[in-house]
Design a protein around this motif. Structure first.
Motif, PDB file in Angstrom:
ATOM      1  N   LEU A 138      -8.251   4.232  -2.236  1.00  0.00           N
ATOM      2  CA  LEU A 138      -7.045   3.685  -1.631  1.00  0.00           C
ATOM      3  C   LEU A 138      -6.680   2.371  -2.300  1.00  0.00           C
ATOM      4  O   LEU A 138      -7.433   1.401  -2.212  1.00  0.00           O
ATOM      5  N   THR A 169      -1.899   2.644   4.886  1.00  0.00           N
ATOM      6  CA  THR A 169      -1.850   3.959   4.227  1.00  0.00           C
ATOM      7  C   THR A 169      -2.456   4.999   5.153  1.00  0.00           C
ATOM      8  O   THR A 169      -3.601   4.838   5.596  1.00  0.00           O
ATOM      9  N   CYS A 196      -4.434  -1.140  -3.187  1.00  0.00           N
ATOM     10  CA  CYS A 196      -3.700  -2.200  -2.498  1.00  0.00           C
ATOM     11  C   CYS A 196      -3.305  -3.254  -3.524  1.00  0.00           C
ATOM     12  O   CYS A 196      -4.128  -3.711  -4.303  1.00  0.00           O
ATOM     13  N   GLN A 227       0.844  -1.184   0.000  1.00  0.00           N
ATOM     14  CA  GLN A 227       0.000   0.000   0.000  1.00  0.00           C
ATOM     15  C   GLN A 227       0.884   1.240   0.000  1.00  0.00           C
ATOM     16  O   GLN A 227       2.001   1.220   0.539  1.00  0.00           O
ATOM     17  N   PRO A 228       0.394   2.340  -0.587  1.00  0.00           N
ATOM     18  CA  PRO A 228       1.167   3.587  -0.464  1.00  0.00           C
ATOM     19  C   PRO A 228       1.239   4.013   0.995  1.00  0.00           C
ATOM     20  O   PRO A 228       0.339   3.739   1.780  1.00  0.00           O
ATOM     21  N   THR A 229       2.322   4.690   1.325  1.00  0.00           N
ATOM     22  CA  THR A 229       2.518   5.103   2.714  1.00  0.00           C
ATOM     23  C   THR A 229       1.488   6.135   3.135  1.00  0.00           C
ATOM     24  O   THR A 229       0.968   6.091   4.247  1.00  0.00           O
ATOM     25  N   SER A 230       1.190   7.070   2.241  1.00  0.00           N
ATOM     26  CA  SER A 230       0.258   8.130   2.601  1.00  0.00           C
ATOM     27  C   SER A 230      -0.472   8.635   1.366  1.00  0.00           C
ATOM     28  O   SER A 230      -0.001   8.482   0.232  1.00  0.00           O
ATOM     29  N   MET A 231      -1.637   9.227   1.618  1.00  0.00           N
ATOM     30  CA  MET A 231      -2.443   9.841   0.568  1.00  0.00           C
ATOM     31  C   MET A 231      -3.191  11.008   1.164  1.00  0.00           C
ATOM     32  O   MET A 231      -3.494  11.020   2.370  1.00  0.00           O
TER      33      MET A 231
END
Lengths: 114, 116
Positions: free
Chosen positions: A20, A108, A22, A6-10
């Protein structure tokens, strides 16, 4: 357990849809995709889960690709209270073996901005 | 529905003292989990009970940690003696294990433990 990426942050603007992603490219045929979230200073909260069909409930929608190697959690109208860490987890839902385990990665961090 | 109840919400103690964390699962649930969360290690499963019986305690860090579930509505996690590295947030979760299915877990609010 299959691993997820998953991206670390959004970031997301309040009132807009939050999508989001995955990746779970090694998912097995009998593994479900689960989403939990953790708002700051609270316990994790179950959101939704699915096997291969898209799912929707009062909190979110879950879109799983046809090859099941990735999925997207959609919060249709994000609010400030949706700011949280979102965890994508894959696991077998059957009650045998160690299927009770939920393996939480780093998730995330979704920040909803006014 | 009251959800999973944990007490205390915050605990500050000194190294060497005994600490007892308490959990009341959701009524009707037959599975109970204790987790620990730290910045370094994230959320870790410590122990899992099914029908009040410990099934998997492989996550319990060492003999200083022990957990009991004397009945379906109460569980304790005890640390004796406590050490500063035990400082963390401890979560209790419960779920219903049906025939052929583990359902989603419901988490309590956690106990923030600080060992000085």
């Amino acid at each position: 357990d299959a691993k997820t990426t998953q991206p670390t942050s959004m970031d997301c603007a309040e009132g807009r849809a939050a999508n989001l992603p995955c990746n779970h490219s090694t998912i097995s045929g009998n593994e479900y995709v689960y989403w939990y979230r953790q708002i700051h200073s609270q316990g994790p909260q179950y959101i939704i889960h699915g096997l291969k069909n898209n799912e929707t409930n009062e909190m979110a929608s879950l879109i799983i690709t046809e090859d099941r190697k990735s999925s997207t959690l959609i919060l249709p109208h994000a609010t400030l209270r949706d700011t949280a860490v979102y965890y994508c987890i894959v696991r077998v839902a059957g009650s045998g073996g160690s299927n009770y385990k939920l393996t939480f990665g780093k998730g995330t961090l979704l920040t909803v901005n006014p | 529905d009251a959800g999973v109840i944990q007490s205390p919400r915050h605990e500050v103690t000194e190294m060497g003292q005994e600490v007892t964390l308490r959990c009341k699962p959701i009524s009707g649930h037959n599975s109970l989990f204790w987790y620990r969360q730290t910045m370094m290690r994230g959320l870790e499963l410590l122990i899992y009970f099914n029908n009040n019986v410990p099934i998997d305690d492989s996550g319990m860090p060492e003999d200083r940690f022990s957990a009991k579930m004397p009945n379906a509505s109460f569980s304790t996690l005890k640390i004796q003696p406590s050490e500063p590295r035990d400082s963390a947030v401890y979560f209790c979760a419960s779920s219903f294990r049906g025939s052929g299915l583990y359902n989603e877990q419901f988490f309590g609010p956690g106990t923030r433990l600080t060992v000085l």
